[in-house]
Write a protein that holds these residues in place. Structure first.
Motif, PDB file in Angstrom:
ATOM      1  N   SER A 189     -16.846   8.371  15.791  1.00 10.92           N
ATOM      2  CA  SER A 189     -16.902   8.361  17.262  1.00 10.92           C
ATOM      3  C   SER A 189     -16.646   9.750  17.821  1.00 10.92           C
ATOM      4  CB  SER A 189     -15.876   7.386  17.836  1.00 10.92           C
ATOM      5  OG  SER A 189     -16.174   6.074  17.459  1.00 10.92           O
TER       6      SER A 189
ATOM      7  N   VAL B  45     -22.858  14.825  21.793  1.00  9.22           N
ATOM      8  CA  VAL B  45     -23.343  14.684  23.166  1.00  9.22           C
ATOM      9  C   VAL B  45     -22.952  15.923  23.983  1.00  9.22           C
ATOM     10  CG1 VAL B  45     -23.031  13.415  25.333  1.00  9.22           C
ATOM     11  CG2 VAL B  45     -23.359  12.169  23.195  1.00  9.22           C
TER      12      VAL B  45
ATOM     13  N   GLY C 189     -31.059  13.545  29.447  1.00 10.74           N
ATOM     14  CA  GLY C 189     -30.373  12.284  29.162  1.00 10.74           C
ATOM     15  C   GLY C 189     -30.807  11.675  27.837  1.00 10.74           C
ATOM     16  N   LEU C 190     -32.105  11.672  27.602  1.00 15.58           N
ATOM     17  CA  LEU C 190     -32.632  11.123  26.358  1.00 15.58           C
ATOM     18  C   LEU C 190     -32.136  11.920  25.154  1.00 15.58           C
ATOM     19  CD1 LEU C 190     -34.539   9.135  24.911  1.00 15.58           C
ATOM     20  CD2 LEU C 190     -36.394  10.784  25.318  1.00 15.58           C
TER      21      LEU C 190
ATOM     22  N   VAL D 148     -29.388  13.937  24.755  1.00 22.79           N
ATOM     23  CA  VAL D 148     -27.967  13.819  24.414  1.00 22.79           C
ATOM     24  C   VAL D 148     -27.621  12.410  23.959  1.00 22.79           C
ATOM     25  CG1 VAL D 148     -27.236  15.768  25.834  1.00 22.79           C
ATOM     26  CG2 VAL D 148     -27.197  13.486  26.812  1.00 22.79           C
ATOM     27  N   THR D 149     -28.316  11.403  24.489  1.00 23.82           N
ATOM     28  CA  THR D 149     -28.076  10.032  24.024  1.00 23.82           C
ATOM     29  C   THR D 149     -28.476   9.892  22.554  1.00 23.82           C
ATOM     30  OG1 THR D 149     -28.413   9.142  26.241  1.00 23.82           O
ATOM     31  CG2 THR D 149     -28.637   7.607  24.404  1.00 23.82           C
ATOM     32  N   LEU D 150     -29.663  10.368  22.218  1.00 27.65           N
ATOM     33  CA  LEU D 150     -30.123  10.279  20.832  1.00 27.65           C
ATOM     34  C   LEU D 150     -29.242  11.104  19.899  1.00 27.65           C
ATOM     35  CD1 LEU D 150     -34.002  10.408  21.296  1.00 27.65           C
ATOM     36  CD2 LEU D 150     -32.618   8.448  20.569  1.00 27.65           C
TER      37      LEU D 150
ATOM     38  N   GLY E 182     -26.074  11.909  20.287  1.00 31.11           N
ATOM     39  CA  GLY E 182     -24.770  11.254  20.136  1.00 31.11           C
ATOM     40  C   GLY E 182     -24.835  10.044  19.227  1.00 31.11           C
ATOM     41  N   ILE E 183     -25.834   9.199  19.443  1.00 30.80           N
ATOM     42  CA  ILE E 183     -25.956   7.986  18.620  1.00 30.80           C
ATOM     43  C   ILE E 183     -26.238   8.351  17.164  1.00 30.80           C
ATOM     44  CG2 ILE E 183     -27.417   5.961  18.194  1.00 30.80           C
ATOM     45  CD1 ILE E 183     -27.697   5.720  21.275  1.00 30.80           C
ATOM     46  N   CYS E 184     -27.203   9.248  16.948  1.00 31.71           N
ATOM     47  CA  CYS E 184     -27.536   9.620  15.561  1.00 31.71           C
ATOM     48  C   CYS E 184     -26.375  10.324  14.876  1.00 31.71           C
ATOM     49  CB  CYS E 184     -28.790  10.494  15.531  1.00 31.71           C
ATOM     50  SG  CYS E 184     -30.296   9.585  15.921  1.00 31.71           S
TER      51      CYS E 184
END
Length: 191
Positions: A47, A54, A142-143, A145-147, A149-151
């Motif tokens: 986490s 991000v 947005g796309l 940093v989301t990707l 962070g998740i990856c």
């Protein structure tokens, strides 16, 4: 219709880049996973890495967007060269870095407090450079940093969870694979 295709193309490009950056967290997670961490520790570490994946590219993208507006298309070349340089460094580190005999004690220090903060920061520094590059190209903030962070979080958790089982098969090459992908994207952006 063409905007949907363009958006899907951008999504796929950002997803592949996020996976490439996450390979660094995955390969380092493999090594740290040899400590036989508990699920709670894996969740905390991954986490933290996800949050850094991000924040760092977000910071880089903001700086890249600003510089792009100030000096124009020249930043596109800088961004592409940064991707190539970062990818080359990842490949170089993967091939020429050697583990020392104190690796386990250093890895244990990386699982909490300042050690975890510094570990997550070091794993995410390449995201700062990639974020800068993407900012110069005007990518969807947005796309991206989301990707990222998740990856970063998922690949770190995966590496930590399976570290002791397959690190001898794949671990030393994970960073090289991620680096090769970044080099390829840098070359694509130059052309």
């Amino acid at each position: 219709m063409s905007s949907i295709l363009l958006h899907n193309g951008e999504f796929m490009t950002l997803l592949v880049m996020a996976l490439a950056l996450g390979m660094d967290a995955f390969s380092l997670g493999l090594g740290m996973g040899m400590l036989k961490l508990r699920p709670r520790e894996i969740a905390r570490i991954s986490s933290t890495i996800g949050v850094f994946h991000v924040v760092m590219p977000l910071l880089g993208m903001v700086v890249g967007l600003y510089l792009s507006s100030v000096i124009g298309d020249f930043t596109r070349w800088i961004g592409a060269l940064l991707l190539i340089g970062l990818g080359g460094q990842m490949v170089w580190n993967s091939i020429f870095s050697r583990e020392d005999e104190h690796g386990d004690s250093r890895a244990a220090a990386r699982t909490s407090g300042w050690g975890l903060f510094l570990f997550a920061l070091s794993v995410s520094l390449d995201s700062l450079s990639v974020g800068f590059s993407l900012g110069t190209f005007g990518a969807n903030l947005g796309l991206a940093v989301t990707l990222f962070g998740i990856c970063g979080m998922v690949l770190a958790a995966l590496g930590l969870a399976i570290g002791g089982r397959i690190s001898h098969l794949f671990g030393e090459y994970g960073e090289a694979i991620g680096g090769a992908v970044l080099i390829a994207f840098g070359l694509k952006f130059l052309l």
